[in-house]
Enzyme design. Structure first.
Site, PDB file in Angstrom:
ATOM      1  N   CYS A   8     -25.798 -17.842  25.711  1.00 30.70           N
ATOM      2  CA  CYS A   8     -25.909 -16.442  26.134  1.00 30.70           C
ATOM      3  C   CYS A   8     -25.834 -15.569  24.883  1.00 30.70           C
ATOM      4  O   CYS A   8     -25.832 -16.085  23.767  1.00 30.70           O
ATOM      5  CB  CYS A   8     -24.864 -16.057  27.177  1.00 30.70           C
ATOM      6  SG  CYS A   8     -23.171 -15.921  26.579  1.00 30.70           S
ATOM      7  N   ASN A  11     -21.534 -15.572  23.754  1.00 31.49           N
ATOM      8  CA  ASN A  11     -20.770 -16.806  23.897  1.00 31.49           C
ATOM      9  C   ASN A  11     -19.299 -16.537  24.214  1.00 31.49           C
ATOM     10  O   ASN A  11     -18.418 -17.282  23.817  1.00 31.49           O
ATOM     11  CB  ASN A  11     -20.913 -17.691  22.659  1.00 31.49           C
ATOM     12  CG  ASN A  11     -20.377 -19.114  22.841  1.00 31.49           C
ATOM     13  OD1 ASN A  11     -19.804 -19.668  21.921  1.00 31.49           O
ATOM     14  ND2 ASN A  11     -20.558 -19.698  23.992  1.00 31.49           N
ATOM     15  N   CYS A  13     -18.729 -14.920  27.614  1.00 35.39           N
ATOM     16  CA  CYS A  13     -18.715 -14.739  29.070  1.00 35.39           C
ATOM     17  C   CYS A  13     -19.497 -15.846  29.778  1.00 35.39           C
ATOM     18  O   CYS A  13     -18.932 -16.846  30.204  1.00 35.39           O
ATOM     19  CB  CYS A  13     -19.294 -13.382  29.468  1.00 35.39           C
ATOM     20  SG  CYS A  13     -18.372 -11.939  28.902  1.00 35.39           S
ATOM     21  N   ARG A  14     -20.804 -15.671  29.890  1.00 37.75           N
ATOM     22  CA  ARG A  14     -21.629 -16.533  30.745  1.00 37.75           C
ATOM     23  C   ARG A  14     -21.815 -17.954  30.236  1.00 37.75           C
ATOM     24  O   ARG A  14     -21.635 -18.914  30.989  1.00 37.75           O
ATOM     25  CB  ARG A  14     -23.002 -15.893  30.979  1.00 37.75           C
ATOM     26  CG  ARG A  14     -22.906 -14.572  31.717  1.00 37.75           C
ATOM     27  CD  ARG A  14     -24.247 -13.908  31.844  1.00 37.75           C
ATOM     28  NE  ARG A  14     -24.739 -13.517  30.524  1.00 37.75           N
ATOM     29  CZ  ARG A  14     -25.976 -13.128  30.269  1.00 37.75           C
ATOM     30  NH1 ARG A  14     -26.871 -13.093  31.246  1.00 37.75           N
ATOM     31  NH2 ARG A  14     -26.342 -12.777  29.063  1.00 37.75           N
ATOM     32  N   SER A  15     -22.202 -18.122  28.982  1.00 39.54           N
ATOM     33  CA  SER A  15     -22.444 -19.489  28.488  1.00 39.54           C
ATOM     34  C   SER A  15     -21.154 -20.290  28.448  1.00 39.54           C
ATOM     35  O   SER A  15     -21.140 -21.489  28.725  1.00 39.54           O
ATOM     36  CB  SER A  15     -23.125 -19.486  27.121  1.00 39.54           C
ATOM     37  OG  SER A  15     -22.327 -18.854  26.144  1.00 39.54           O
ATOM     38  N   ASP A 123     -24.724 -10.556  34.245  1.00 41.08           N
ATOM     39  CA  ASP A 123     -23.999 -10.382  32.985  1.00 41.08           C
ATOM     40  C   ASP A 123     -22.782  -9.485  33.191  1.00 41.08           C
ATOM     41  O   ASP A 123     -22.900  -8.267  33.304  1.00 41.08           O
ATOM     42  CB  ASP A 123     -24.923  -9.780  31.926  1.00 41.08           C
ATOM     43  CG  ASP A 123     -24.302  -9.825  30.540  1.00 41.08           C
ATOM     44  OD1 ASP A 123     -23.079 -10.025  30.423  1.00 41.08           O
ATOM     45  OD2 ASP A 123     -25.060  -9.657  29.564  1.00 41.08           O
TER      46      ASP A 123
END
Length: 155
Positions: A8, A11, A13-15, A123
């Site tokens: 993401c 690096n 939050c999402r990934s 996101d």
């Protein structure tokens, strides 16, 4: 060994959420020794920073630890090191195609493409809604695991 890299923007939050959710799925299926799972950023903005508190909290609620994780940026050698390189949204995918022109081995994927809808993982950096991100990541990681299992059966 199947090597998976989630990507993401920052690096944090999402990934990172995807990394630890996917690892949890792998562990539940007693496949831990068959996978190496990691995550990276396309940007340099958060390098060295810990996981966002909202992501940490969602993972904690599920009994998943991400304690030692720090944001790292994608590197050119990651294309050779990983089998699956998975972005969270269209912007990540554009950046990945720049980093790995042509994707000669077909390693680049968008997480929710595994679900068949091709949408972006929500996101939370912009929305603050870690629940929506959690739902997207759960759905995407489960679908991705099914795809990997199908491909393994072909071999």
């Amino acid at each position: 060994m199947i090597k998976v890299l989630f990507i993401c923007h920052g690096n944090i939050c999402r990934s990172t959420m995807a990394q630890f959710v996917f690892q949890h799925l792998v562990n539940e299926q007693h496949l831990t020794d068959q996978f190496h799972i990691d995550s990276r950023a396309t940007s340099t903005e958060e390098i060295g920073n810990p996981v966002h508190p909202g992501t940490r909290e969602k993972l904690r609620q599920a009994g998943i630890s991400c304690q030692s994780k720090r944001a790292r940026q994608i590197r050119s050698e990651d294309y050779e090191r990983f089998d699956w390189i998975v972005g969270m949204d269209d912007w990540n995918m554009r950046n990945l195609r720049r980093a790995f022109p042509g994707d000669p081995e077909g390693k680049l994927h968008k997480l929710l493409d595994f679900c068949g809808d091709g949408s972006d993982v929500a996101d939370p950096w912009y929305t603050g809604d870690f629940d929506a991100t959690w739902q997207d990541v759960q759905r995407g990681c489960r679908a991705m695991m099914k795809q990997i299992e199908k491909e393994l059966k072909k071999e």
